[in-house]
Design a protein around this motif. Structure first.
Motif, short mmCIF file in Angstrom:
data_model
loop_
_atom_site.label_atom_id
_atom_site.label_comp_id
_atom_site.label_asym_id
_atom_site.label_seq_id
_atom_site.Cartn_x
_atom_site.Cartn_y
_atom_site.Cartn_z
N UNK A 212 -2.37 2.71 -6.50
CA UNK A 212 -2.74 4.14 -6.52
C UNK A 212 -3.92 4.50 -5.61
N UNK A 213 -4.21 3.68 -4.58
CA UNK A 213 -5.25 4.03 -3.61
C UNK A 213 -4.97 3.28 -2.31
N UNK A 214 -5.64 3.71 -1.25
CA UNK A 214 -5.50 3.00 0.02
C UNK A 214 -6.33 1.70 -0.05
N UNK A 215 -5.72 0.58 0.26
CA UNK A 215 -6.43 -0.71 0.16
C UNK A 215 -7.32 -0.89 1.38
N UNK A 216 -8.65 -0.98 1.14
CA UNK A 216 -9.60 -1.18 2.25
C UNK A 216 -10.13 -2.61 2.31
N UNK A 217 -9.98 -3.34 1.20
CA UNK A 217 -10.60 -4.67 1.14
C UNK A 217 -9.82 -5.52 0.14
N UNK A 218 -9.73 -6.80 0.47
CA UNK A 218 -9.13 -7.77 -0.47
C UNK A 218 -10.11 -8.92 -0.59
N UNK A 219 -10.39 -9.36 -1.81
CA UNK A 219 -11.19 -10.57 -1.98
C UNK A 219 -10.63 -11.38 -3.14
N UNK A 220 -11.04 -12.63 -3.22
CA UNK A 220 -10.56 -13.44 -4.33
C UNK A 220 -11.67 -14.29 -4.89
N UNK A 221 -11.52 -14.61 -6.14
CA UNK A 221 -12.53 -15.36 -6.89
C UNK A 221 -11.86 -16.64 -7.38
N UNK A 222 -12.51 -17.77 -7.16
CA UNK A 222 -11.92 -19.05 -7.57
C UNK A 222 -13.04 -20.01 -7.95
N UNK A 223 -12.70 -21.23 -8.37
CA UNK A 223 -13.70 -22.20 -8.86
C UNK A 223 -14.51 -21.63 -10.01
N UNK A 224 -13.88 -20.86 -10.86
CA UNK A 224 -14.57 -20.27 -12.00
C UNK A 224 -14.73 -21.32 -13.09
N UNK B 228 -12.49 1.86 -6.74
CA UNK B 228 -11.35 1.61 -7.63
C UNK B 228 -10.78 0.24 -7.22
N UNK B 229 -10.29 -0.49 -8.19
CA UNK B 229 -9.79 -1.83 -7.87
C UNK B 229 -8.57 -2.17 -8.70
N UNK B 230 -7.80 -3.12 -8.18
CA UNK B 230 -6.75 -3.77 -8.98
C UNK B 230 -7.01 -5.26 -8.94
N UNK B 231 -7.06 -5.85 -10.12
CA UNK B 231 -7.40 -7.26 -10.25
C UNK B 231 -6.20 -7.99 -10.83
N UNK B 232 -5.83 -9.09 -10.19
CA UNK B 232 -4.66 -9.85 -10.63
C UNK B 232 -5.07 -11.31 -10.83
N UNK B 233 -4.79 -11.84 -12.01
CA UNK B 233 -5.03 -13.27 -12.26
C UNK B 233 -3.83 -14.01 -11.69
N UNK B 234 -3.92 -14.39 -10.42
CA UNK B 234 -2.76 -15.03 -9.81
C UNK B 234 -2.57 -16.46 -10.32
N UNK B 235 -3.62 -17.01 -10.94
CA UNK B 235 -3.52 -18.33 -11.58
C UNK B 235 -4.53 -18.38 -12.73
N UNK B 236 -4.12 -18.83 -13.87
CA UNK B 236 -5.04 -18.97 -14.99
C UNK B 236 -5.26 -17.65 -15.72
N UNK C 187 0.84 -1.20 0.00
CA UNK C 187 0.00 0.00 0.00
C UNK C 187 0.87 1.24 0.00
N UNK C 188 0.41 2.25 -0.76
CA UNK C 188 1.16 3.51 -0.78
C UNK C 188 2.36 3.47 -1.72
N UNK C 189 2.64 2.30 -2.30
CA UNK C 189 3.78 2.23 -3.22
C UNK C 189 3.33 1.91 -4.63
N UNK C 190 3.07 0.62 -4.93
CA UNK C 190 2.66 0.35 -6.31
C UNK C 190 1.14 0.32 -6.51
#
Ligand code: T46
Length: 133
Positions: free
Chosen positions: A28-40, A55-63, A23-26
């Motif tokens: 561009x906003x203060x992170x208030x929540x983290x969630x993840x989506x799986x079994x898609x 505002x969000x940042x979404x990362x495909x950590x797998x797939x 947070x505060x480095x890479x």
């Protein structure tokens, strides 16, 4: 279009790879929540909404999966398929997610707590708001 791809640094050696998000480095906003989506599943679509404030940042950590991004005038499609690339989506952007690979996992960093009242789930309403009709 209020989105961009953010490349994260990978720390890799013979043991594997690590990506650090601070947070505060890479981000561009203060992170208030983290969630993840799986079994898609490949034949299931998600999203189909916009956010007034989030505002969000979404990362495909797998797939991989495809994002459709729409600002009310233009529509663009991008693939998320790398664990070291984050998709930043700013306020007021319509998003749809489809073509998930089996077992795709998305990690999402969010600028606000969850608030259903802040969603716009109707595309016509979204377009009206964007175009101030
Ligand atoms: C987005 C994409 C990438 C919660 O209770 N808390 C939460 O933080 C979230 C995100 C959702 N929920 C509940 C609301 C629904 O009953 O979980 C259920 C599924 O949520 P939704 O249909 O919004 O999920 P997606 O995958 O269509 O969209 C989500 C985010 O809502 C959205 O902001 O960009 O992931």
């Amino acid at each position: 279009m209020n989105y961009k791809l953010i490349k994260m640094n990978i720390h890799g050696d013979e043991r594997g790879k690590l990506v650090s998000i601070e947070g505060g480095q890479n981000i561009p906003f203060e992170i208030k929540r983290v969630y993840y989506i799986f079994d898609t599943l490949p034949n299931q679509e998600r999203g189909k909404h916009a956010h007034k404030e989030l505002e969000q940042i979404i990362i495909a950590i797998d797939g991989a999966c495809q994002f459709v991004l729409d600002d009310g005038q233009k529509r663009e499609e991008i693939w998320l398929n790398r664990p070291d690339v984050g998709l930043y989506i700013g306020k007021n952007m319509w998003r749809e997610m489809r073509n998930f690979s089996y077992g795709c996992k998305l990690m999402v960093l969010a600028s606000t707590h969850y608030d259903e009242n802040e969603y716009i789930r109707n595309y016509e309403e979204f377009k009206k708001q964007k175009n101030n009709v």
